[in-house]
Design a protein around this motif. Structure first.
Motif, PDB file in Angstrom:
ATOM      1  N   PHE A 164     -28.914 -25.137  -4.952  1.00 31.02           N
ATOM      2  CA  PHE A 164     -28.484 -26.349  -5.652  1.00 31.02           C
ATOM      3  C   PHE A 164     -29.671 -27.256  -5.976  1.00 31.02           C
ATOM      4  CE2 PHE A 164     -27.263 -30.835  -5.377  1.00 31.02           C
ATOM      5  CZ  PHE A 164     -26.299 -30.904  -6.372  1.00 31.02           C
ATOM      6  N   LEU A 165     -30.659 -27.320  -5.087  1.00 40.33           N
ATOM      7  CA  LEU A 165     -31.818 -28.169  -5.344  1.00 40.33           C
ATOM      8  C   LEU A 165     -32.585 -27.690  -6.571  1.00 40.33           C
ATOM      9  CD1 LEU A 165     -33.294 -28.982  -1.805  1.00 40.33           C
ATOM     10  CD2 LEU A 165     -31.619 -30.248  -3.155  1.00 40.33           C
ATOM     11  N   GLN A 166     -32.696 -26.362  -6.739  1.00 41.89           N
ATOM     12  CA  GLN A 166     -33.347 -25.843  -7.943  1.00 41.89           C
ATOM     13  C   GLN A 166     -32.544 -26.215  -9.189  1.00 41.89           C
ATOM     14  OE1 GLN A 166     -33.561 -21.748  -5.979  1.00 41.89           O
ATOM     15  NE2 GLN A 166     -35.225 -21.632  -7.457  1.00 41.89           N
ATOM     16  N   ARG A 167     -31.248 -26.023  -9.107  1.00 41.00           N
ATOM     17  CA  ARG A 167     -30.378 -26.328 -10.249  1.00 41.00           C
ATOM     18  C   ARG A 167     -30.443 -27.814 -10.599  1.00 41.00           C
ATOM     19  NH1 ARG A 167     -25.694 -23.597 -11.668  1.00 41.00           N
ATOM     20  NH2 ARG A 167     -24.583 -24.626 -13.352  1.00 41.00           N
ATOM     21  N   LEU A 168     -30.595 -28.650  -9.588  1.00 46.13           N
ATOM     22  CA  LEU A 168     -30.642 -30.087  -9.804  1.00 46.13           C
ATOM     23  C   LEU A 168     -31.783 -30.476 -10.733  1.00 46.13           C
ATOM     24  CD1 LEU A 168     -29.424 -32.845  -8.966  1.00 46.13           C
ATOM     25  CD2 LEU A 168     -31.060 -32.857  -7.064  1.00 46.13           C
ATOM     26  N   THR A 169     -32.917 -29.796 -10.628  1.00 46.62           N
ATOM     27  CA  THR A 169     -34.073 -30.147 -11.452  1.00 46.62           C
ATOM     28  C   THR A 169     -33.843 -29.871 -12.935  1.00 46.62           C
ATOM     29  OG1 THR A 169     -35.147 -27.980 -11.180  1.00 46.62           O
ATOM     30  CG2 THR A 169     -35.621 -29.659  -9.517  1.00 46.62           C
ATOM     31  N   ASP A 170     -32.842 -29.051 -13.270  1.00 45.37           N
ATOM     32  CA  ASP A 170     -32.524 -28.821 -14.681  1.00 45.37           C
ATOM     33  C   ASP A 170     -32.078 -30.105 -15.364  1.00 45.37           C
ATOM     34  OD1 ASP A 170     -33.096 -26.178 -14.261  1.00 45.37           O
ATOM     35  OD2 ASP A 170     -31.020 -25.492 -14.241  1.00 45.37           O
ATOM     36  N   SER A 171     -31.528 -31.029 -14.587  1.00 42.67           N
ATOM     37  CA  SER A 171     -31.073 -32.299 -15.154  1.00 42.67           C
ATOM     38  C   SER A 171     -32.233 -33.189 -15.575  1.00 42.67           C
ATOM     39  CB  SER A 171     -30.217 -33.056 -14.126  1.00 42.67           C
ATOM     40  OG  SER A 171     -29.055 -32.338 -13.787  1.00 42.67           O
ATOM     41  N   TRP A 172     -33.428 -32.856 -15.139  1.00 45.77           N
ATOM     42  CA  TRP A 172     -34.584 -33.719 -15.394  1.00 45.77           C
ATOM     43  C   TRP A 172     -35.574 -33.073 -16.361  1.00 45.77           C
ATOM     44  CZ3 TRP A 172     -35.304 -33.670  -9.415  1.00 45.77           C
ATOM     45  CH2 TRP A 172     -34.202 -34.302  -8.812  1.00 45.77           C
ATOM     46  N   CYS A 173     -35.127 -32.068 -17.111  1.00 45.13           N
ATOM     47  CA  CYS A 173     -36.081 -31.248 -17.863  1.00 45.13           C
ATOM     48  C   CYS A 173     -36.609 -31.912 -19.138  1.00 45.13           C
ATOM     49  CB  CYS A 173     -35.450 -29.899 -18.199  1.00 45.13           C
ATOM     50  SG  CYS A 173     -34.019 -30.012 -19.274  1.00 45.13           S
ATOM     51  N   TYR A 174     -36.016 -33.017 -19.575  1.00 43.38           N
ATOM     52  CA  TYR A 174     -36.546 -33.716 -20.754  1.00 43.38           C
ATOM     53  C   TYR A 174     -37.497 -34.821 -20.290  1.00 43.38           C
ATOM     54  CZ  TYR A 174     -33.011 -31.132 -23.305  1.00 43.38           C
ATOM     55  OH  TYR A 174     -32.249 -30.116 -23.845  1.00 43.38           O
ATOM     56  N   THR A 175     -38.597 -34.397 -19.683  1.00 46.03           N
ATOM     57  CA  THR A 175     -39.523 -35.343 -19.062  1.00 46.03           C
ATOM     58  C   THR A 175     -40.248 -36.210 -20.084  1.00 46.03           C
ATOM     59  OG1 THR A 175     -41.174 -33.572 -18.998  1.00 46.03           O
ATOM     60  CG2 THR A 175     -39.904 -33.957 -16.996  1.00 46.03           C
ATOM     61  N   ASP A 176     -40.371 -35.750 -21.334  1.00 44.30           N
ATOM     62  CA  ASP A 176     -41.031 -36.592 -22.329  1.00 44.30           C
ATOM     63  C   ASP A 176     -40.245 -37.885 -22.563  1.00 44.30           C
ATOM     64  OD1 ASP A 176     -39.065 -34.981 -23.395  1.00 44.30           O
ATOM     65  OD2 ASP A 176     -39.936 -34.934 -25.400  1.00 44.30           O
ATOM     66  N   LEU A 177     -38.922 -37.809 -22.431  1.00 38.88           N
ATOM     67  CA  LEU A 177     -38.112 -39.013 -22.564  1.00 38.88           C
ATOM     68  C   LEU A 177     -38.368 -39.983 -21.409  1.00 38.88           C
ATOM     69  CD1 LEU A 177     -34.739 -37.433 -23.740  1.00 38.88           C
ATOM     70  CD2 LEU A 177     -36.222 -38.928 -25.080  1.00 38.88           C
ATOM     71  N   LEU A 178     -38.587 -39.441 -20.205  1.00 41.66           N
ATOM     72  CA  LEU A 178     -38.902 -40.289 -19.070  1.00 41.66           C
ATOM     73  C   LEU A 178     -40.257 -40.966 -19.237  1.00 41.66           C
ATOM     74  CD1 LEU A 178     -37.789 -38.694 -15.682  1.00 41.66           C
ATOM     75  CD2 LEU A 178     -36.845 -40.647 -16.907  1.00 41.66           C
TER      76      LEU A 178
END
Length: 451
Positions: A88-102
């Motif tokens: 689940f921790l690996q899957r969680l990082t998929d939610s943060w994959c648009y890092t350019d927006l951050l």
């Protein structure tokens, strides 16, 4: 052929009237439902067929309670055939994959433009969570360390028992509904502002028969209390109720609905004043499957997040990367032009926005913790194709967690306790050793040397 496999074959051409009574009404409703992400490719259908064979075998052990009362999926062991070889921790990082927006949000001097970028970041993460498979439930004390291509480092730890109040998922009849409780949070160093938002409910239909479809629905609120900003975002909203002519026209002007009317995003960004007064600053629309657009464009004066070139964004390491913040209907690539990054109202596009994935620390990195997700024997076995071993490891680890929790409850340990809670059950951070499952061939390598 097993009972489950035979039943699955029979279900292919089954008429609605032949279904068990409890499932008939649900089947009729789902037949006419629309929208959502559909797994309809040949490969996906074959994969789902294999999953259903395992589900029906599991279903036999639960009996009629599954249909009538539902089952809390965080409290029962599921077959590994439903899982991907990730935690689940690996899957969680998929939610943060648009890092350019951050990065763009961090570079923004205008809190309004920053909030728009955060909304786009969150919506894009929702789209990335769609999958036929579920991840392995996290183990208490399990950790993840990694880095994005932009240089942003990721640290994650499961410090609460997964079956507690932080997450709920219920299987009833032919569908699963799940939701995560508690807010997501971003803190910005530039002014100390904190943006929080909740996550929507996810609904998976077609678990046992029919088309497999994933949908989101809810109204979620993004809040920046320091700057008095709030964005109310409705996901897949119900058809608007009957209104007067003037109200209908104003509603259509602010939130134009697509011809399909499904999976839409409709939101208002508001400034909240003293006494709770609200002033509309901007509105957004789109679909969680495709894009997010804001009605108003930011001024291209170098002060907004979208106007900053990727190489100039906070955190460094972004030079030359196309930015999701530069997307528009006329320039869907997001590349730089001779005039720099064009400032547009489309901030996220599922087809054009670049997806960045977390790279885990190398095995020989001295900072790598022994509790890292990669040492989970159930995930290792699943990844190696040893399904029987993976199932037994999964059952052992989940059973251990439940026993540990029972001991904590008996000792009066509060479930919500941050670091104190994490240290109260050190045995749960042990991810397993080969000696615990004697007689299994092809066991995953033990991580005992790291404990």
């Amino acid at each position: 052929m097993s009972y489950a496999s035979a039943f699955e074959e029979d279900m292919v051409g089954l008429d609605v009237d032949q279904l068990p009574l409890e499932l008939r009404e649900q089947a009729r409703k789902e037949k006419h439902s629309q929208g959502g992400y559909r797994f309809d490719s040949p490969a996906a259908r074959e994969h789902i067929k294999q999953q259903r064979a395992a589900i029906w075998a599991w279903f036999r052990g639960l009996g009629g309670n599954l249909i009538k009362h539902g089952v809390n999926l965080t409290k029962v062991p599921l077959p590994v055939e439903l899982c991907e070889a990730r935690s689940f921790l690996q899957r969680l990082t998929d939610s943060w994959c648009y890092t350019d927006l951050l990065h763009a949000a961090a570079a923004a001097s205008d809190p309004v433009e920053r909030l728009k970028l955060v909304v786009a970041f969150a919506v894009g993460g929702m789209r990335q969570q769609v999958s036929c498979d579920k991840p392995f439930n996290p183990i208490l004390g399990e950790t993840l360390q990694g880095v994005f291509p932009c240089g942003c480092r990721v640290y994650a730890e499961q410090f609460e028992y997964y079956g507690s109040s932080c997450w709920s998922a219920t299987f009833t009849g032919n569908s699963v509904k799940g939701s995560q409780h508690g807010d997501s949070m971003l803190r910005f160093a530039s002014d100390g502002a904190v943006i929080t938002w909740s996550l929507p409910t996810i609904h998976i239909r077609g678990v046992l028969f029919g088309d497999r479809v994933v949908k989101y629905h809810d109204t979620i609120t993004f809040a920046d209390n320091k700057n008095g900003l709030r964005c109310k975002l409705s996901i897949d909203p119900a058809a608007p109720k009957k209104k007067g002519l003037v109200k209908r026209l104003l509603s259509k002007a602010r939130h134009p609905r697509s011809s399909a009317g499904h999976d839409q995003l409709l939101g208002d960004l508001l400034r909240v004043g003293p006494g709770g007064s609200e002033v509309l600053l901007d509105s957004c629309s789109g679909t969680w499957l495709g894009e997010l657009c804001w009605d108003k464009e930011a001024a291209a004066n170098g002060t907004s997040a979208a106007a900053a070139a990727p190489g100039q964004l906070q955190g460094g390491g972004m030079a030359g990367l196309p930015s999701s913040a530069a997307l528009s209907a006329s320039d869907a690539t997001g590349h730089r032009s001779g005039k720099g990054i064009s400032v547009t109202k489309k901030l996220w596009d599922a087809k054009a926005s670049k997806v960045w994935r977390v790279a885990p620390l190398s095995d020989d990195d001295p900072q790598l913790l022994p509790s890292d997700y990669r040492y989970r024997p159930d995930v290792q076995a699943h990844d190696g194709g040893a399904r029987d071993a993976a199932q037994r490891w999964k059952l052992l680890l989940e059973t251990r967690q439940r026993k540990d929790r029972a001991l904590r409850e008996a000792a009066g340990v509060v479930e919500h306790g941050g670091h104190g809670h994490r240290h109260s059950s050190s045995s749960s951070t042990r991810l397993g050793s080969a000696e615990e499952l004697p007689g299994l061939e092809g066991e995953p390598a033990s991580n005992g040397d790291r404990h």
